[in-house]
Design a protein around this motif. Structure first.
Motif, mmCIF file in Angstrom:
data_model
loop_
_atom_site.group_PDB
_atom_site.id
_atom_site.type_symbol
_atom_site.label_atom_id
_atom_site.label_comp_id
_atom_site.label_asym_id
_atom_site.label_seq_id
_atom_site.Cartn_x
_atom_site.Cartn_y
_atom_site.Cartn_z
ATOM 1 N N GLY A 106 0.765 -1.230 0.000
ATOM 2 C CA GLY A 106 0.000 0.000 0.000
ATOM 3 C C GLY A 106 0.798 1.283 0.000
ATOM 4 N N GLY A 107 0.387 2.214 0.869
ATOM 5 C CA GLY A 107 0.742 3.602 0.732
ATOM 6 C C GLY A 107 -0.517 4.252 0.181
ATOM 7 N N HIS A 108 -0.636 5.570 0.247
ATOM 8 C CA HIS A 108 -1.855 6.209 -0.265
ATOM 9 C C HIS A 108 -1.943 6.190 -1.780
ATOM 10 C CE1 HIS A 108 -2.177 7.977 3.839
ATOM 11 N NE2 HIS A 108 -3.462 7.839 3.587
ATOM 12 N N GLY A 109 -0.818 5.888 -2.456
ATOM 13 C CA GLY A 109 -0.802 5.893 -3.909
ATOM 14 C C GLY A 109 -1.905 5.083 -4.577
ATOM 15 N N PRO A 110 -2.190 3.843 -4.106
ATOM 16 C CA PRO A 110 -3.231 3.050 -4.749
ATOM 17 C C PRO A 110 -4.601 3.741 -4.796
ATOM 18 C CG PRO A 110 -1.886 1.644 -3.371
ATOM 19 C CD PRO A 110 -1.454 3.064 -3.089
ATOM 20 N N MET A 111 -4.822 4.686 -3.899
ATOM 21 C CA MET A 111 -6.087 5.415 -3.907
ATOM 22 C C MET A 111 -6.177 6.368 -5.087
ATOM 23 S SD MET A 111 -6.459 6.277 0.173
ATOM 24 C CE MET A 111 -7.996 7.183 -0.070
ATOM 25 N N THR A 112 -5.023 6.673 -5.707
ATOM 26 C CA THR A 112 -5.004 7.547 -6.875
ATOM 27 C C THR A 112 -5.079 6.755 -8.164
ATOM 28 O OG1 THR A 112 -3.780 9.319 -5.774
ATOM 29 C CG2 THR A 112 -3.598 9.219 -8.167
ATOM 30 N N ASP A 113 -4.336 5.622 -8.232
ATOM 31 C CA ASP A 113 -4.307 4.908 -9.513
ATOM 32 C C ASP A 113 -4.855 3.483 -9.491
ATOM 33 O OD1 ASP A 113 -2.151 3.815 -8.097
ATOM 34 O OD2 ASP A 113 -0.621 4.442 -9.540
ATOM 35 N N LEU A 114 -4.355 2.606 -8.639
ATOM 36 C CA LEU A 114 -4.722 1.195 -8.709
ATOM 37 C C LEU A 114 -6.215 0.947 -8.524
ATOM 38 C CD1 LEU A 114 -1.826 -0.598 -6.780
ATOM 39 C CD2 LEU A 114 -1.924 0.152 -9.170
ATOM 40 N N ALA A 115 -6.867 1.753 -7.709
ATOM 41 C CA ALA A 115 -8.289 1.563 -7.429
ATOM 42 C C ALA A 115 -9.168 1.800 -8.654
ATOM 43 C CB ALA A 115 -8.731 2.494 -6.300
ATOM 44 N N PHE A 116 -8.610 2.457 -9.668
ATOM 45 C CA PHE A 116 -9.406 2.823 -10.843
ATOM 46 C C PHE A 116 -8.826 2.269 -12.146
ATOM 47 C CE2 PHE A 116 -9.339 6.210 -7.627
ATOM 48 C CZ PHE A 116 -10.673 6.192 -7.237
ATOM 49 N N ASP A 117 -7.802 1.453 -12.053
ATOM 50 C CA ASP A 117 -7.111 0.986 -13.242
ATOM 51 C C ASP A 117 -7.740 -0.298 -13.784
ATOM 52 O OD1 ASP A 117 -5.101 -0.319 -14.958
ATOM 53 O OD2 ASP A 117 -3.787 1.306 -14.280
#
Length: 231
Positions: A106-117
């Protein structure tokens, strides 16, 4: 030896509710712990990111004041050891080889890209249908939101999971400026979230799906993956 695909965020910021861009990336402890434990167990790990972006560690996760001087030094040293792997991350849409497991720190990054990819969603659905091990942890389970079927339903609806909780986000994450909460959105998507005590090592295993709640769960998630792979 098993082959593992580590799906890592390529995002460097998260837009908060006040419109500001919060610097982020992957959480160093999570990626390092999982990568190191899996390699030590004799498995191979391939790092992939959206569009082959070079993943960046959240600076806070390497801050000696936050994680301790010794830990920060250890994490930084390991990231330097695997710098070439990070800098040559495989683009998600170029993943054609079959892997024995998918691991998503994780990290907050997945909330920007992985969650919508959509590529993340495709890989997760294909892996689940094949019974492959899937192991997202902390904010990594946000990626499960991308696993949508043609009718719009979530492919993991009804499955038991854990993730970085709303309580943890409010008390030690991005607080009330958080654009959306992983635990809440997973519940809305129909997943059954089992939250442990805040900041405790908590792992939930539902068949081939292994999820961890927070950074403290990193090693336990890795060990569950290793156990499931039979090493």
């Amino acid at each position: 030896m098993s082959s593992i695909l580590m799906i890592v965020t390529g995002a460097t910021t998260l837009r908060l509710t006040d419109g500001t861009e919060h610097p982020t990336g992957f959480w160093a402890e999570e990626l390092v712990t999982a990568h190191r434990e899996l390699i030590r167990a004799g498995h191979s790990v391939t790092i992939t990111t959206p569009k082959g972006a070079v993943p960046v560690a959240d600076a806070v996760s390497l801050d000696p004041e936050r994680v301790g001087r010794e830990t920060a030094a250890d994490l930084s040293a390991y990231l330097e050891e695997i710098r070439w792997e990070l800098e040559s991350a495989l683009p998600l849409d170029a993943v054609v080889e079959e892997y024995d497991a998918l691991v998503l720190p994780g990290g907050h990054g997945p909330m920007t890209d992985l969650a919508f990819d959509p590529e993340v969603g495709r890989l997760l659905i294909e892996a689940d249908e094949a019974g492959k091990v899937i192991a997202p942890f902390c904010h990594g389970p946000a990626a499960l939101l991308a696993a949508k079927r043609d009718d719009g339903s979530n492919a993991f609806a009804g499955r038991r999971v854990t993730a970085f909780t709303d309580e943890e986000e409010r008390s030690g994450g991005t607080g009330e400026k958080t654009p959306w909460f992983v635990e809440t959105e997973l519940r809305k998507a129909g997943l059954v979230v089992e939250a442990g005590k805040a900041w405790s090592d908590h792992v939930v295993v539902d068949k081939n799906l292994i999820t961890g709640q927070n950074p403290q769960s990193s090693a336990s998630v890795a060990q569950e993956v290793i156990r499931e792979l039979g090493a």
